[in-house]
Design a protein around this motif. Structure first.
Motif, PDB file in Angstrom:
ATOM      1  N   SER A   1       0.823  -1.210   0.000  1.00  0.00           N
ATOM      2  CA  SER A   1       0.000   0.000   0.000  1.00  0.00           C
ATOM      3  C   SER A   1       0.857   1.259   0.000  1.00  0.00           C
ATOM      4  CB  SER A   1      -0.923  -0.010   1.231  1.00  0.00           C
ATOM      5  OG  SER A   1      -1.669   1.180   1.303  1.00  0.00           O
ATOM      6  N   ALA A   2       1.912   1.266   0.814  1.00  0.00           N
ATOM      7  CA  ALA A   2       2.807   2.432   0.871  1.00  0.00           C
ATOM      8  C   ALA A   2       3.501   2.638  -0.467  1.00  0.00           C
ATOM      9  CB  ALA A   2       3.838   2.230   1.981  1.00  0.00           C
ATOM     10  N   TYR A   3       3.910   1.535  -1.098  1.00  0.00           N
ATOM     11  CA  TYR A   3       4.583   1.632  -2.395  1.00  0.00           C
ATOM     12  C   TYR A   3       3.650   2.215  -3.458  1.00  0.00           C
ATOM     13  CZ  TYR A   3       6.111   0.161  -7.006  1.00  0.00           C
ATOM     14  OH  TYR A   3       6.431   0.141  -8.330  1.00  0.00           O
ATOM     15  N   ARG A   4       2.420   1.712  -3.517  1.00  0.00           N
ATOM     16  CA  ARG A   4       1.474   2.204  -4.523  1.00  0.00           C
ATOM     17  C   ARG A   4       1.265   3.717  -4.388  1.00  0.00           C
ATOM     18  NH1 ARG A   4      -3.324  -2.305  -3.770  1.00  0.00           N
ATOM     19  NH2 ARG A   4      -2.254  -4.080  -4.736  1.00  0.00           N
ATOM     20  N   LYS A   5       1.094   4.174  -3.158  1.00  0.00           N
ATOM     21  CA  LYS A   5       0.844   5.591  -2.916  1.00  0.00           C
ATOM     22  C   LYS A   5       2.023   6.446  -3.361  1.00  0.00           C
ATOM     23  CE  LYS A   5      -0.413   8.793   0.808  1.00  0.00           C
ATOM     24  NZ  LYS A   5      -0.716   8.902   2.261  1.00  0.00           N
ATOM     25  N   LEU A   6       3.234   6.041  -2.983  1.00  0.00           N
ATOM     26  CA  LEU A   6       4.428   6.827  -3.316  1.00  0.00           C
ATOM     27  C   LEU A   6       4.763   6.737  -4.801  1.00  0.00           C
ATOM     28  CD1 LEU A   6       6.625   5.936  -0.215  1.00  0.00           C
ATOM     29  CD2 LEU A   6       5.585   8.147  -0.723  1.00  0.00           C
ATOM     30  N   ALA A   7       4.609   5.545  -5.384  1.00  0.00           N
ATOM     31  CA  ALA A   7       4.931   5.372  -6.804  1.00  0.00           C
ATOM     32  C   ALA A   7       4.008   6.213  -7.672  1.00  0.00           C
ATOM     33  CB  ALA A   7       4.824   3.897  -7.189  1.00  0.00           C
ATOM     34  N   LYS A   8       2.753   6.265  -7.298  1.00  0.00           N
ATOM     35  CA  LYS A   8       1.794   7.076  -8.058  1.00  0.00           C
ATOM     36  C   LYS A   8       2.104   8.567  -7.922  1.00  0.00           C
ATOM     37  CE  LYS A   8      -3.158   7.591  -8.872  1.00  0.00           C
ATOM     38  NZ  LYS A   8      -4.519   7.147  -8.477  1.00  0.00           N
ATOM     39  N   LYS A   9       2.499   8.989  -6.731  1.00  0.00           N
ATOM     40  CA  LYS A   9       2.782  10.405  -6.480  1.00  0.00           C
ATOM     41  C   LYS A   9       4.021  10.881  -7.228  1.00  0.00           C
ATOM     42  CE  LYS A   9       3.843  13.645  -2.725  1.00  0.00           C
ATOM     43  NZ  LYS A   9       4.031  13.785  -1.257  1.00  0.00           N
ATOM     44  N   HIS A  10       5.072  10.028  -7.300  1.00  0.00           N
ATOM     45  CA  HIS A  10       6.355  10.463  -7.850  1.00  0.00           C
ATOM     46  C   HIS A  10       6.651   9.890  -9.232  1.00  0.00           C
ATOM     47  CE1 HIS A  10       7.477  12.289  -4.027  1.00  0.00           C
ATOM     48  NE2 HIS A  10       7.066  11.197  -3.421  1.00  0.00           N
ATOM     49  N   HIS A  11       5.661   9.268  -9.885  1.00  0.00           N
ATOM     50  CA  HIS A  11       5.928   8.645 -11.183  1.00  0.00           C
ATOM     51  C   HIS A  11       6.382   9.698 -12.189  1.00  0.00           C
ATOM     52  CE1 HIS A  11       5.447   6.313 -14.835  1.00  0.00           C
ATOM     53  NE2 HIS A  11       5.332   5.232 -14.077  1.00  0.00           N
ATOM     54  N   PRO A  12       7.416   9.399 -13.005  1.00  0.00           N
ATOM     55  CA  PRO A  12       7.923  10.366 -13.990  1.00  0.00           C
ATOM     56  C   PRO A  12       6.861  10.876 -14.962  1.00  0.00           C
ATOM     57  CG  PRO A  12       9.465   8.555 -13.726  1.00  0.00           C
ATOM     58  CD  PRO A  12       8.243   8.185 -12.945  1.00  0.00           C
ATOM     59  N   ASP A  13       5.868  10.028 -15.297  1.00  0.00           N
ATOM     60  CA  ASP A  13       4.821  10.475 -16.217  1.00  0.00           C
ATOM     61  C   ASP A  13       3.986  11.604 -15.630  1.00  0.00           C
ATOM     62  OD1 ASP A  13       5.637   8.688 -18.065  1.00  0.00           O
ATOM     63  OD2 ASP A  13       4.015   7.251 -17.759  1.00  0.00           O
ATOM     64  N   LEU A  14       3.863  11.620 -14.297  1.00  0.00           N
ATOM     65  CA  LEU A  14       3.071  12.655 -13.630  1.00  0.00           C
ATOM     66  C   LEU A  14       3.919  13.837 -13.203  1.00  0.00           C
ATOM     67  CD1 LEU A  14       0.838  10.357 -11.367  1.00  0.00           C
ATOM     68  CD2 LEU A  14       0.325  11.261 -13.638  1.00  0.00           C
ATOM     69  N   ASN A  15       5.239  13.718 -13.333  1.00  0.00           N
ATOM     70  CA  ASN A  15       6.158  14.789 -12.935  1.00  0.00           C
ATOM     71  C   ASN A  15       7.219  15.010 -14.018  1.00  0.00           C
ATOM     72  OD1 ASN A  15       5.436  15.144  -9.800  1.00  0.00           O
ATOM     73  ND2 ASN A  15       5.460  12.963 -10.272  1.00  0.00           N
ATOM     74  N   PRO A  16       6.784  15.356 -15.234  1.00  0.00           N
ATOM     75  CA  PRO A  16       7.752  15.504 -16.320  1.00  0.00           C
ATOM     76  C   PRO A  16       8.795  16.579 -16.022  1.00  0.00           C
ATOM     77  CG  PRO A  16       5.614  16.440 -16.915  1.00  0.00           C
ATOM     78  CD  PRO A  16       5.417  15.689 -15.640  1.00  0.00           C
ATOM     79  N   GLY A  17      10.076  16.223 -16.208  1.00  0.00           N
ATOM     80  CA  GLY A  17      11.157  17.174 -15.987  1.00  0.00           C
ATOM     81  C   GLY A  17      11.549  17.364 -14.536  1.00  0.00           C
ATOM     82  N   ASN A  18      10.886  16.685 -13.608  1.00  0.00           N
ATOM     83  CA  ASN A  18      11.174  16.837 -12.176  1.00  0.00           C
ATOM     84  C   ASN A  18      12.182  15.757 -11.756  1.00  0.00           C
ATOM     85  OD1 ASN A  18      11.171  16.861  -9.346  1.00  0.00           O
ATOM     86  ND2 ASN A  18       9.019  17.477  -9.245  1.00  0.00           N
ATOM     87  N   LYS A  19      13.465  16.145 -11.688  1.00  0.00           N
ATOM     88  CA  LYS A  19      14.523  15.194 -11.358  1.00  0.00           C
ATOM     89  C   LYS A  19      14.377  14.632  -9.946  1.00  0.00           C
ATOM     90  CE  LYS A  19      16.834  15.255 -15.185  1.00  0.00           C
ATOM     91  NZ  LYS A  19      16.931  14.022 -16.016  1.00  0.00           N
ATOM     92  N   GLN A  20      13.931  15.483  -9.009  1.00  0.00           N
ATOM     93  CA  GLN A  20      13.770  15.019  -7.637  1.00  0.00           C
ATOM     94  C   GLN A  20      12.715  13.920  -7.553  1.00  0.00           C
ATOM     95  OE1 GLN A  20      15.562  15.826  -4.856  1.00  0.00           O
ATOM     96  NE2 GLN A  20      14.392  14.172  -3.914  1.00  0.00           N
ATOM     97  N   ALA A  21      11.594  14.122  -8.259  1.00  0.00           N
ATOM     98  CA  ALA A  21      10.538  13.101  -8.273  1.00  0.00           C
ATOM     99  C   ALA A  21      11.045  11.821  -8.912  1.00  0.00           C
ATOM    100  CB  ALA A  21       9.318  13.631  -9.025  1.00  0.00           C
ATOM    101  N   GLU A  22      11.855  11.958  -9.965  1.00  0.00           N
ATOM    102  CA  GLU A  22      12.415  10.790 -10.644  1.00  0.00           C
ATOM    103  C   GLU A  22      13.323   9.993  -9.720  1.00  0.00           C
ATOM    104  OE1 GLU A  22      15.466   9.929 -14.345  1.00  0.00           O
ATOM    105  OE2 GLU A  22      14.043  11.601 -14.515  1.00  0.00           O
ATOM    106  N   GLU A  23      14.188  10.703  -8.969  1.00  0.00           N
ATOM    107  CA  GLU A  23      15.083  10.018  -8.032  1.00  0.00           C
ATOM    108  C   GLU A  23      14.295   9.340  -6.911  1.00  0.00           C
ATOM    109  OE1 GLU A  23      18.337   9.489  -8.370  1.00  0.00           O
ATOM    110  OE2 GLU A  23      18.112  10.430 -10.324  1.00  0.00           O
ATOM    111  N   THR A  24      13.263  10.037  -6.430  1.00  0.00           N
ATOM    112  CA  THR A  24      12.432   9.447  -5.374  1.00  0.00           C
ATOM    113  C   THR A  24      11.726   8.201  -5.882  1.00  0.00           C
ATOM    114  OG1 THR A  24      12.056  11.639  -4.395  1.00  0.00           O
ATOM    115  CG2 THR A  24      10.520   9.883  -3.768  1.00  0.00           C
TER     116      THR A  24
END
Length: 298
Positions: free
Chosen positions: A22-45
């Motif tokens: 459950s924790a993984y799904r929540k974080l993966a959805k929040k920081h997925h590169p498709d939802l944060n284009p160009g956001n390097k911090q989100a990509e690393e997270t």
């Protein structure tokens, strides 16, 4: 060095597999590169979250990590117990090395073991875990979706007809490269299905509510309803009661592989809609002798 996977996912060490997922799904959805284009911090997270889940979702790896046998990156740790025994030995005592329950060996054997290790053979690469959300009808009828990987690459994922919530699709050889010419790991894609505004699914069958007018319910009618495979004309019999259920065979989840096609279950709901004086005058003079719709409530 990779961070502690429990900290990365924000869960306690005693967390259950469901809590970790459950924790993984929540974080993966929040920081997925498709939802944060160009956001390097989100990509690393996203990369860190995926790596932490990959380790903790594997029971064997998680147990090894908890025992200190591997680090957060999955790399084996050197056995340190023998060094501690050597450091703590008193003057004149024989130095011995123990690997923990395997018996002792002379200190000189320790160096023999270290410098004369046999090379390891081929090892399969780690599996990579992903989460993918699809629309209700995409899961019913099947679709091919492209996902973006943490390294910027893409992967085409074929969602077979009838895919259910939480199904995990395995793409062999699409994970991490193997070691010493070993096979590559797999990509594991966990599928999540977005709810539909009027369909809901039970097994291979699809259920929906359909409103009909008072006139259609009393006199009967042909009404057109949407189904996953296209519009269908359905016959409403005269005198149909609100709550009547009808079944359209083969109009549910389509046949696929060993699975037969499911059915579409339709529940009819009579709605009055706007009224005029003509209808009101008719009903005032209309009687139904002996009929009490609330008779069963006594």
């Amino acid at each position: 060095m990779a961070d502690d996977p429990y900290t990365v996912l924000g869960v306690k060490k005693e967390a259950s597999a469901a809590d970790i997922r459950s924790a993984y799904r929540k974080l993966a959805k929040k920081h997925h590169p498709d939802l944060n284009p160009g956001n390097k911090q989100a990509e690393e997270t996203f990369k860190a979250v995926s790596a932490a889940y990959e380790l903790l979702n594997d029971e064997e790896k998680r147990a090894k990590y908890d025992r200190g046998e591997i680090d957060a990156s999955g790399t084996e740790r050197p056995q340190a117990q023998g060094w501690r025994q050597y450091a703590e030995a008193g003057p004149g005592e024989r130095y011995a090395y123990s690997s923990g329950g395997m018996g002792g060996a002379d200190f000189e054997d320790l160096f023999t073991n270290i410098f004369n290790q046999r090379p390891r053979g081929p090892a399969k690469g780690h599996d990579h875990h992903y989460s993918l959300e699809v629309a209700f009808l995409e899961a019913v009828s099947g679709v091919t979706r492209r996902i973006t990987l943490p390294d910027g690459g893409t992967l085409d994922v074929k969602i077979p007809p009838g895919t259910e919530e939480g199904d995990v699709l395995r793409l062999r050889g699409k994970g991490e490269a193997g070691a010493n010419k070993g096979p590559a790991g797999d990509a594991l894609i966990e599928v999540h299905i977005a709810p539909h505004k009027f369909y809901h699914r039970i097994g291979r069958n699809i259920h929906m509510d359909v409103p009909v007018s008072l006139k259609e319910a009393i006199l009967g009618a042909k009404v057109t309803i949407p189904t996953p495979a296209g519009d269908v004309a359905m016959t409403v019999r005269p005198g149909t009661e609100s709550g009547t259920e009808m079944r359209l065979r083969g109009r549910g989840v389509p046949a696929h592989g060993k699975h037969a096609a499911g059915d579409l279950h339709v529940k009819l709901h009579v709605v009055v809609g706007p009224t005029d004086e003509q209808l009101k005058n008719f009903l005032q003079g209309w009687e139904q002798p002996g009929f009490n719709p609330r008779e069963g409530l006594k």
